[in-house]
Design an enzyme around this catalytic site. Structure first.
Site: not given
Ligand code: AGP
Length: 614
Positions: A2, A27, A74, A100-101, A487, A491, A494, A510, A609
């Site tokens: 928060c 935030r 939050w 906050n907390g 993963e 990273k 992207e 394979h 995002k």
């Molecule tokens: C992850 O680094 C990416 N930004 C993307 O794959 C993300 O995980 C995906 O769009 C799912 O988002 P969400 O967890 O908000 O559903």
């Protein structure tokens, strides 16, 4: 996390507080509020949603005065709603508090206060604070600082608190206990300020005092008294801040992604906090709304998610199958609704989504609902659609994640699935007490292990300087660490735009091994577990074909240095929880390479995002 803003000695506190709250927007929040002392009485305005809603409310019903406090919430306890928004006010209307907390023992404090006749107006943990302060002020000399000090002696957890009292209109009282976000006291010219983060008040002053653990500040317009929680005087250190507002939001970090990577020891602590009853040594997940009977009738779980959250659900599959003996199927949110999934009455569909707004995941949830599944969500954004439409949820409590590339939400979602698996194991009787105690102990080690792993950043940065110009990478893992290879590759892809593939190491022979040569670095996750020897064999095969190998290995494993070209050592960790530790160097490597390549780390091209459109 928060946001908090306070001011004493202003011509009018209202615009200063609202502007300060807007500088904390990064935030993230789901509700906001402001309280100002107006004609010796506390005026209070609160609203849900974006700050603009609060501004509109204030425009429609103005408030003005020389002293006030504000808050962006939050939510952790109590859904986002006007009555749950801070500031919270005492029954006599003379005290308000922002916080906050998490008050970990709020349930018993609330019960005691109700038994004494206190009437609560919210479902939050925070509200117990303002009623305790009012109670101690009434029972003492009325001094708000003394009442606050008595109050914090009863609170468990980490806190940042600010209190205003209409009977002492010349002061605010601020408290910091533990790491629930900071408390900055800004020293102005004829007025003083309080904020949970530098950006909120940096436009008012650059001279700041940062409260330390168990410190109480009584802030007047022309001076500040600081004590320890026990009342001993403290001589504060005054800092002068050189940052501009936006860079201040990142603190000492260059990017939000870096800040969020390095926030994971704290965020994982918050994810675990409140989910383990340490008296009974049992996992407690009240927001899941799951009865023992329903848990025992369950026959299957289908996890649906996208991107990083999908990889998290692949890890969760191991947990739920091993600890709760429930078969788990994992599917992409974008595929699930097009395959006419078979869903029985005893099927639960688990959606994992940081934003809670990913359109494909929401569509999968709708399909699951339509077919009669029990619907759960693991979400970070409180009040998000996924949380609202599910029958039960587990919040990640990672705090807002600003960087497009998900990092701390990923590790928190893995911990949430581990907690879910333990909880299901408890309810279904598939988990022995010995195993439950073992895994709970291992879980409590994780924040510290992650903190230690973050210390490998210099080693990772050195590797980034060697590898940032390569055009292709291969990430290899086996078993529970195969999803971490996926993963790690995502990273890198992207945020640096380098082509990278995650692969199950056993599959190399394979086909993909044909790719290996000196231009295709291989990152191999080779921790000391049951598959270690298999991973060593993969490393040797890659080396035999001229490949360059970077290994993520367990501290103390010096043999691997004879096989791999480069080694990143991480602390020894229970194999079940290894993914949480193993992913940290991969997050740091992707970040460091992207920075070396001058990429826009926090807002990579073509990405959002939260993917809220198909
Ligand atoms: C992850 O680094 C990416 N930004 C993307 O794959 C993300 O995980 C995906 O769009 C799912 O988002 P969400 O967890 O908000 O559903």
């Amino acid at each position: 996390m928060c946001g908090i803003v306070g001011v004493v000695g202003a011509d009018n506190a209202t615009p200063i507080i609202l502007d300060g709250l807007s500088r904390l927007e990064y935030r993230g929040y789901d509700s906001a509020g402001i309280a100002v002392l107006q004609n010796s009485k506390i005026a209070l305005r609160r609203d849900v949603g974006k700050l603009i809603n609060l501004r509109r409310r204030v425009e429609a019903d103005p408030l003005a005065g020389p002293i006030g406090i504000g808050h962006t919430r939050w939510a952790t306890h109590g859904v986002p709603a006007e009555h749950n928004a801070h500031p919270h006010i005492s029954m006599d209307g003379n005290f308000v508090v922002v916080h906050n907390g998490i008050v970990e023992n709020y349930r018993e404090l609330r019960a005691e206060l109700i038994a004494e006749g206190v009437q609560f107006s919210s479902e939050t943990d925070t509200e117990v604070i303002v009623h305790l302060v009012a109670k101690f002020a009434a029972g003492g000399d009325g001094d708000v600082t003394s009442a606050v000090r008595q109050t914090i002696g009863l609170l468990r957890g980490a806190h940042a608190i600010v209190v205003m009292n209409s009977a002492q209109p010349d002061r605010l009282v601020a408290v910091r206990i533990g790491n629930a976000g900071g408390v900055a006291v800004g020293l102005g010219d004829g007025s003083n300020f309080i904020a949970s983060d530098i950006p909120a008040i940096i436009e008012e002053t650059r001279r700041m005092i940062f409260l330390e653990h168990r410190q109480v500040a009584t802030v007047f317009a022309d001076h500040v008294d600081i004590q320890t929680a026990d009342g001993a005087p403290v001589k504060p250190v005054i800092h002068t801040i050189g940052w501009d507002a936006v860079s201040a939001a990142k603190g000492e970090y260059q990017h939000f992604m870096q800040k969020e990577i390095f926030d994971q020891a704290r965020s994982l602590t918050d994810t675990i906090r409140g989910r383990v009853d340490f008296e009974t040594q049992q996992v407690v997940l009240p927001d899941l709304n799951l009865s023992t009977e329903t848990a025992q009738q369950l026959q299957r779980i289908i996890s649906v998610a996208c991107g990083t959250s999908y990889y998290s659900s692949l890890v969760g599959k191991f947990y739920i199958e091993h600890l709760a003996r429930l078969p788990v199927e994992v599917d992409y949110g974008s595929e699930f609704r097009y395959r006419d999934p078979i869903i029985g009455p005893n099927t639960a569909v688990l959606a994992i989504t940081q934003s809670g707004e990913t359109v494909d995941t929401l569509a999968a949830m709708e399909e699951a609902r339509h077919k009669g599944a029990l619907l759960w969500a693991i979400v970070n954004a409180m009040g998000s659609q996924a949380m609202r439409v599910s029958d039960g949820h587990i919040t990640m409590n990672a705090g807002p994640e600003i960087g497009v590339a998900s990092t701390k939400a990923f590790t928190s979602s893995i911990v949430d699935q581990f907690l879910l698996a333990l909880y299901l194991g408890q309810l279904r009787g598939t988990l022995s007490e010995a195993d439950r105690l073992h895994y709970l102990h291992q879980l409590t080690r994780i924040p510290d292990l992650v903190g230690r792993t973050l210390e490998t950043f210099p080693v990772v940065q050195a590797l980034a300087s060697k590898f940032h110009n390569y055009r292709d990478f291969l990430y290899l893992g086996r078993g529970i660490n195969y999803p971490i290879a996926l993963e790690g590759a995502l990273k890198l892809k992207e945020i640096s735009y380098i082509h990278a593939e995650g692969y199950p190491a056993g599959e190399m022979k394979h086909g993909p091994i044909a790719l290996i040569d000196e231009n295709m670095p291989v990152l191999a996750i080779a921790l000391k577990d049951a598959l270690y020897e298999k991973m060593i064999s993969q490393i040797e095969q890659a080396k035999a074909r001229g490949g360059i190998v970077i290994a993520v290995a367990t501290e103390g494993d010096e043999d691997i240095g004879q096989k791999a070209d480069h080694v990143i050592h991480v602390p020894e960790v229970d194999p079940m929880l290894a993914p949480i530790v193993a992913v940290i160097p991969l997050q740091m490597l992707a970040y460091s390479i992207a920075v070396r390549r001058g990429a826009d780390v926090d807002q990579p091209r073509n990405l959002a995002k939260s993917v809220t459109v198909e």
